[in-house]
Scaffold this active site. Structure first.
Site, PDB file in Angstrom:
ATOM      1  N   ALA A  96       0.999  26.448  19.294  1.00  0.00           N
ATOM      2  CA  ALA A  96      -0.323  25.894  19.649  1.00  0.00           C
ATOM      3  C   ALA A  96      -1.283  27.033  19.685  1.00  0.00           C
ATOM      4  O   ALA A  96      -0.858  28.226  20.004  1.00  0.00           O
ATOM      5  CB  ALA A  96      -0.117  25.343  21.141  1.00  0.00           C
TER       6      ALA A  96
ATOM      7  N   GLY B  82       4.423  25.390  19.600  1.00  0.00           N
ATOM      8  CA  GLY B  82       4.068  23.995  18.791  1.00  0.00           C
ATOM      9  C   GLY B  82       4.580  23.844  17.348  1.00  0.00           C
ATOM     10  O   GLY B  82       4.840  22.656  17.036  1.00  0.00           O
TER      11      GLY B  82
ATOM     12  N   GLU C  76       7.112  29.850  24.742  1.00  0.00           N
ATOM     13  CA  GLU C  76       6.140  29.221  25.797  1.00  0.00           C
ATOM     14  C   GLU C  76       6.131  29.819  27.046  1.00  0.00           C
ATOM     15  O   GLU C  76       5.122  30.543  27.641  1.00  0.00           O
ATOM     16  CB  GLU C  76       6.148  27.782  26.208  1.00  0.00           C
ATOM     17  CG  GLU C  76       5.272  27.198  24.906  1.00  0.00           C
ATOM     18  CD  GLU C  76       6.355  26.774  23.793  1.00  0.00           C
ATOM     19  OE1 GLU C  76       7.469  27.463  23.538  1.00  0.00           O
ATOM     20  OE2 GLU C  76       5.686  25.865  22.873  1.00  0.00           O
TER      21      GLU C  76
ATOM     22  N   GLU D 165       8.076  22.820  17.277  1.00  0.00           N
ATOM     23  CA  GLU D 165       7.964  21.429  17.913  1.00  0.00           C
ATOM     24  C   GLU D 165       7.456  20.417  16.931  1.00  0.00           C
ATOM     25  O   GLU D 165       8.152  19.325  16.789  1.00  0.00           O
ATOM     26  CB  GLU D 165       7.201  21.462  19.191  1.00  0.00           C
ATOM     27  CG  GLU D 165       7.600  21.916  20.372  1.00  0.00           C
ATOM     28  CD  GLU D 165       6.793  22.193  21.539  1.00  0.00           C
ATOM     29  OE1 GLU D 165       5.629  22.814  21.358  1.00  0.00           O
ATOM     30  OE2 GLU D 165       7.250  21.745  22.745  1.00  0.00           O
TER      31      GLU D 165
HETATM   32  N1  COA Z   1      -2.617  31.088  18.657  1.00  0.00           N
HETATM   33  C1  COA Z   1      -3.724  31.419  18.342  1.00  0.00           C
HETATM   34  N2  COA Z   1      -3.979  32.427  17.289  1.00  0.00           N
HETATM   35  C2  COA Z   1      -2.652  32.825  16.747  1.00  0.00           C
HETATM   36  C3  COA Z   1      -1.554  32.526  17.106  1.00  0.00           C
HETATM   37  C4  COA Z   1      -1.486  31.356  18.180  1.00  0.00           C
HETATM   38  N3  COA Z   1      -0.347  30.729  18.492  1.00  0.00           N
HETATM   39  N4  COA Z   1      -0.346  33.147  16.568  1.00  0.00           N
HETATM   40  C5  COA Z   1      -1.017  33.915  15.785  1.00  0.00           C
HETATM   41  N5  COA Z   1      -2.449  33.717  15.902  1.00  0.00           N
HETATM   42  C6  COA Z   1      -3.390  34.598  15.136  1.00  0.00           C
HETATM   43  C7  COA Z   1      -3.417  36.097  15.918  1.00  0.00           C
HETATM   44  O1  COA Z   1      -4.392  36.042  16.908  1.00  0.00           O
HETATM   45  C8  COA Z   1      -3.877  36.809  14.517  1.00  0.00           C
HETATM   46  O2  COA Z   1      -5.658  36.654  14.301  1.00  0.00           O
HETATM   47  P1  COA Z   1      -6.607  38.013  14.254  1.00  0.00           P
HETATM   48  O3  COA Z   1      -6.337  38.177  12.835  1.00  0.00           O
HETATM   49  O4  COA Z   1      -7.863  37.221  14.531  1.00  0.00           O
HETATM   50  O5  COA Z   1      -6.341  38.749  15.493  1.00  0.00           O
HETATM   51  C9  COA Z   1      -3.653  36.017  13.437  1.00  0.00           C
HETATM   52  O6  COA Z   1      -3.125  34.852  13.768  1.00  0.00           O
HETATM   53  C10 COA Z   1      -2.699  36.957  12.829  1.00  0.00           C
HETATM   54  O7  COA Z   1      -1.414  37.081  13.739  1.00  0.00           O
HETATM   55  P2  COA Z   1      -0.747  38.470  14.153  1.00  0.00           P
HETATM   56  O8  COA Z   1      -0.491  38.448  15.571  1.00  0.00           O
HETATM   57  O9  COA Z   1      -1.918  39.510  13.792  1.00  0.00           O
HETATM   58  O10 COA Z   1       0.393  38.460  13.348  1.00  0.00           O
HETATM   59  P3  COA Z   1       1.756  39.256  13.404  1.00  0.00           P
HETATM   60  O11 COA Z   1       2.406  39.277  12.262  1.00  0.00           O
HETATM   61  O12 COA Z   1       1.553  40.706  13.859  1.00  0.00           O
HETATM   62  O13 COA Z   1       2.572  38.599  14.535  1.00  0.00           O
HETATM   63  C11 COA Z   1       3.305  36.880  15.507  1.00  0.00           C
HETATM   64  C12 COA Z   1       3.080  37.318  14.346  1.00  0.00           C
HETATM   65  C13 COA Z   1       3.812  35.251  15.435  1.00  0.00           C
HETATM   66  C14 COA Z   1       4.684  37.560  16.304  1.00  0.00           C
HETATM   67  C15 COA Z   1       2.044  36.745  16.910  1.00  0.00           C
HETATM   68  O14 COA Z   1       1.222  36.068  16.187  1.00  0.00           O
HETATM   69  C16 COA Z   1       2.329  35.903  17.940  1.00  0.00           C
HETATM   70  O15 COA Z   1       3.042  36.284  18.762  1.00  0.00           O
HETATM   71  N6  COA Z   1       1.958  34.643  17.978  1.00  0.00           N
HETATM   72  C17 COA Z   1       1.975  33.797  19.274  1.00  0.00           C
HETATM   73  C18 COA Z   1       3.304  33.121  19.208  1.00  0.00           C
HETATM   74  C19 COA Z   1       3.313  32.285  20.288  1.00  0.00           C
HETATM   75  O16 COA Z   1       3.399  32.980  21.596  1.00  0.00           O
HETATM   76  N7  COA Z   1       3.445  30.925  19.989  1.00  0.00           N
HETATM   77  C20 COA Z   1       3.633  30.091  21.097  1.00  0.00           C
HETATM   78  C21 COA Z   1       2.302  29.456  21.434  1.00  0.00           C
HETATM   79  S1  COA Z   1       2.500  27.766  22.427  1.00  0.00           S
END
Ligand code: COA
Length: 629
Positions: free
Chosen positions: A435, A480, A503, A483
């Site tokens: 999400a 999400g 989460e 999910e």
């Molecule tokens: N919500 C909002 N934005 C998100 C996102 C999320 N769940 N997951 C990734 N993004 C965005 C990042 O903020 C980034 O944006 P930016 O370029 O404007 O900074 C872009 O997507 C690319 O992500 P980035 O983190 O740079 O990629 P990465 O390859 O280094 O890492 C992940 C990938 C998936 C490990 C990392 O993005 C992450 O931990 N995301 C959140 C995962 C999470 O907790 N999900 C559960 C949410 S309920």
């Protein structure tokens, strides 16, 4: 994504070539950079080192990482050595078609047969550049945006003969080096420069006509687009000559409106930068904004109508390539289509045929609607509907728009009698990283209740669709995202996929059904292990746990998904629907109730024409022709 041992050759060690080489090397690829002299190679090497030192100072990389990146780049003057064993050649020499074509002629004699050849260009026709190349199906254009090592946008431009496989390779390679590709037609200015360069020119025209001074135009443009640098400061950074040459090229292609303003030409002739000092006059700001908005919206709507790019990709191009807060269509929708149209029409009345109004824009304004933009792409390939998450810049994070667009796409698939199977997947190499945290962080408990209620409704709509739907998952399927995939009938995952419910690491719990569906799928112990730790698993483990029904190599995901969907679609439609109902309906029931349900549904199949067809075809040793009746 091509494997990391893929060798890449970059021809040209200038600003663009060295930046492109750095982007590949940072992502783990081995790169050979070729230029004509040691001096030019040294300049390229210095540019890469300078960039890496900056990243080091900002703490983005450490000294080890810097050394690794540098060790992956070799510099050579020998073309044959540079391209030996390479899978991709990116030509990034200066923008002179004759020189580029001469290099391609030389390249054709030494490049491996299976290699893909791309030209990095911001302004030249890809078709023309590869006119003489022996295998044009393996050639395409790439337009990396400056600075190529940092800017995430890449326009990927097919020539007339470029094969779909070449496009797929380049698009997936761009994702592999953490870029955001947009597919763009081979037209002057491609997508982004087509409206961006005239925007710079229009800014100078506003000053030339005395509508406002430079400082006011800068302030108005920044306010309109949410940028930090206005058009004049940008021209100072990237070079007034580049702006002048680019608008001259567009002027030659599209006529009067696109010709350079007098003061831009004078500035170019003088070889000077703009003086951006001065007082901002608030009274002129609205007029400036209206003119700039008219320019950008007018051109963007035309290029979309011409099929150069989609509205979504045009907006993405502006947001990612130019760091605008809103793309032209988001800008239009925020201004309201009527006032957006009026700004465009005003320019049209002045410039006539060289600044036409898009009929689509006029239609939208008449009905006072928004320009439709979607975060989910719906590709109909009957009998398959591909429902593809399309927000690659945020790894397809699910926000309110995505949920709305998903519901719309699923409803469309449900209503279409030609669609027999729905595949949930994404346009990029990631399924969905959860999400949207940026949206969630602002929510009150009441907002969050509304959000999870909507999420539950959309995922339930998918789960209860009376057509089979499966998720084809690559890259991240987190929170999400997982999910959503769990609401499908099953998950087909790429071997590279990462699945998890992280989460609790954000202080929340899975709220789109994860605690319930995962538990039903794998049992409470395994579900709790994943949910309470928040640790994701790689696809092979997800398969062992029973989350993924099957795993396939990443590069075969789409093909395997298509084959599987076609197989399901070839079966008796009523039987498939009832089988899904029997499994789903029986899951929560006691065994006797489940068996009763199965009996009832199985009996029903004996009333169908498809049963007779299926069994007769078997006995007659032929393929059945099911009618769904
Ligand atoms: N919500 C909002 N934005 C998100 C996102 C999320 N769940 N997951 C990734 N993004 C965005 C990042 O903020 C980034 O944006 P930016 O370029 O404007 O900074 C872009 O997507 C690319 O992500 P980035 O983190 O740079 O990629 P990465 O390859 O280094 O890492 C992940 C990938 C998936 C490990 C990392 O993005 C992450 O931990 N995301 C959140 C995962 C999470 O907790 N999900 C559960 C949410 S309920």
């Amino acid at each position: 994504m091509p494997p990391k041992d893929t060798r890449i050759a970059v021809l040209g060690a200038g600003n663009m070539g060295s930046g492109i080489a750095q982007a590949f090397a940072t992502a783990g690829y081995r790169v050979a950079v070729r230029d004509l002299t040691d001096k030019e190679l040294q300049r390229g090497r210095d540019a890469v080192e300078r960039n890496l030192n900056r990243s080091l100072e900002r703490g983005r990389i450490d000294a080890d990482k810097k050394a690794q990146i540098l060790s992956r780049i070799e510099f050579t003057t020998d073309l044959t050595a540079a391209v030996a064993g390479t899978r991709l050649v990116v030509e990034a020499i200066f923008e002179d078609p004759k020189v580029k074509q001469a290099l391609f002629a030389e390249l054709a004699t030494v490049v491996p047969k299976e290699a893909i050849v791309a030209t990095n260009t911001s302004s030249l026709s890809v078709a023309k550049l590869f006119e003489e190349f022996p295998s044009p199906e393996r050639c395409a254009g790439l337009h990396f945006f400056f600075p190529a090592s940092v800017n995430k946008l890449v326009e990927v431009i097919p020539g007339p003969a470029t094969s779909p496989a070449t496009m797929e390779f380049l698009v997936s390679l761009c994702y592999g080096i953490r870029k955001i590709p947009i597919r763009v037609r081979d037209a002057p200015g491609f997508c982004v420069n087509r409206f961006f360069v005239p925007f710079l020119n229009e800014a100078s025209r506003l000053v030339e006509e005395g509508v406002a001074n430079i400082a006011t135009v800068e302030a108005a443009a920044n306010e309109l687009l949410g940028t930090k640098m206005g058009p004049f400061e940008l021209m100072n950074v990237t070079g007034v000559p580049i702006a002048f040459h680019s608008i001259t090229t567009l002027g030659n292609a599209f006529g009067e409106y696109y010709r350079p303003s007098r003061i831009l030409k004078e500035q170019f002739d003088r070889g000077e930068k703009w003086n951006t000092e001065g007082e901002v006059h608030p009274s002129a700001v609205d007029d400036v904004k209206a003119r700039l908005a008219g320019c950008v919206i007018g051109i963007a709507s035309r290029l979309v109508e011409e099929g150069v790019a989609t509205a979504e990709e045009t907006d993405r191009g502006a947001r990612i390539g130019l760091a605008w807060k809103k793309g032209p269509f988001e800008l239009l929708n925020s201004l309201g289509s009527i006032s957006g149209y009026e700004h465009v029409d005003k320019l049209h009345r002045r410039w006539g045929v060289t600044f036409p109004v898009s009929p689509r824009l006029a239609e939208i304004a008449i009905s006072n609607e928004n320009w439709p933009l979607s975060t989910v792409r719906y590709d109909k390939e009957a009998p398959i509907a591909w429902v593809l998450l399309d927000r690659p810049e945020a790894l397809n994070a699910l926000n309110s728009s995505v949920l709305k667009d998903l519901a719309h796409a699923v409803t469309q698939a449900a209503a279409d009698p030609e669609i027999r199977v729905v595949v949930l997947s994404s346009t990029s190499g990631n399924f969905a990283a959860g999400a949207d945290i940026a949206e969630m962080v602002k929510k009150t408990p009441a907002d969050s209740l509304a959000y999870t209620t909507t999420g539950h409704a959309v995922l339930r709509q998918i789960e209860t669709l009376d057509k089979p739907v499966f998720a084809a998952v690559d890259g991240y399927a987190l929170g999400g995202g997982l999910e959503l995939a769990l609401s499908a009938d099953f998950i087909l995952a790429s071997e590279e996929a990462t699945l998890g419910l992280p989460e609790v690491s954000l202080g929340i719990i899975p709220g789109f059904g994860g605690t319930q569906r995962l538990t039903r799928l794998v049992g409470p112990a395994r579900a709790k292990m994943m949910i309470l730790s928040g640790n994701p698993v790689k696809a092979p483990e997800a398969y062992d746990l029973g989350i993924a029904a099957r795993i396939v190599p990443a590069e075969r995901l789409r093909e395997e998904a298509r084959n599987l969907a076609l197989t399901i679609a070839s079966r008796a439609p009523i039987a498939v629907k009832l089988a899904k109902q029997a499994v789903d309906g029986g899951r929560e029931a006691s065994l006797p109730s489940g068996l009763a349900l199965e009996r009832q549904l199985a009996t029903y199949t004996f009333t169908t024409a498809d049963l007779r067809e299926g069994m007769t075809a078997y006995l007659e040793k032929r393929k059945p022709k099911f009618q769904g009746a």
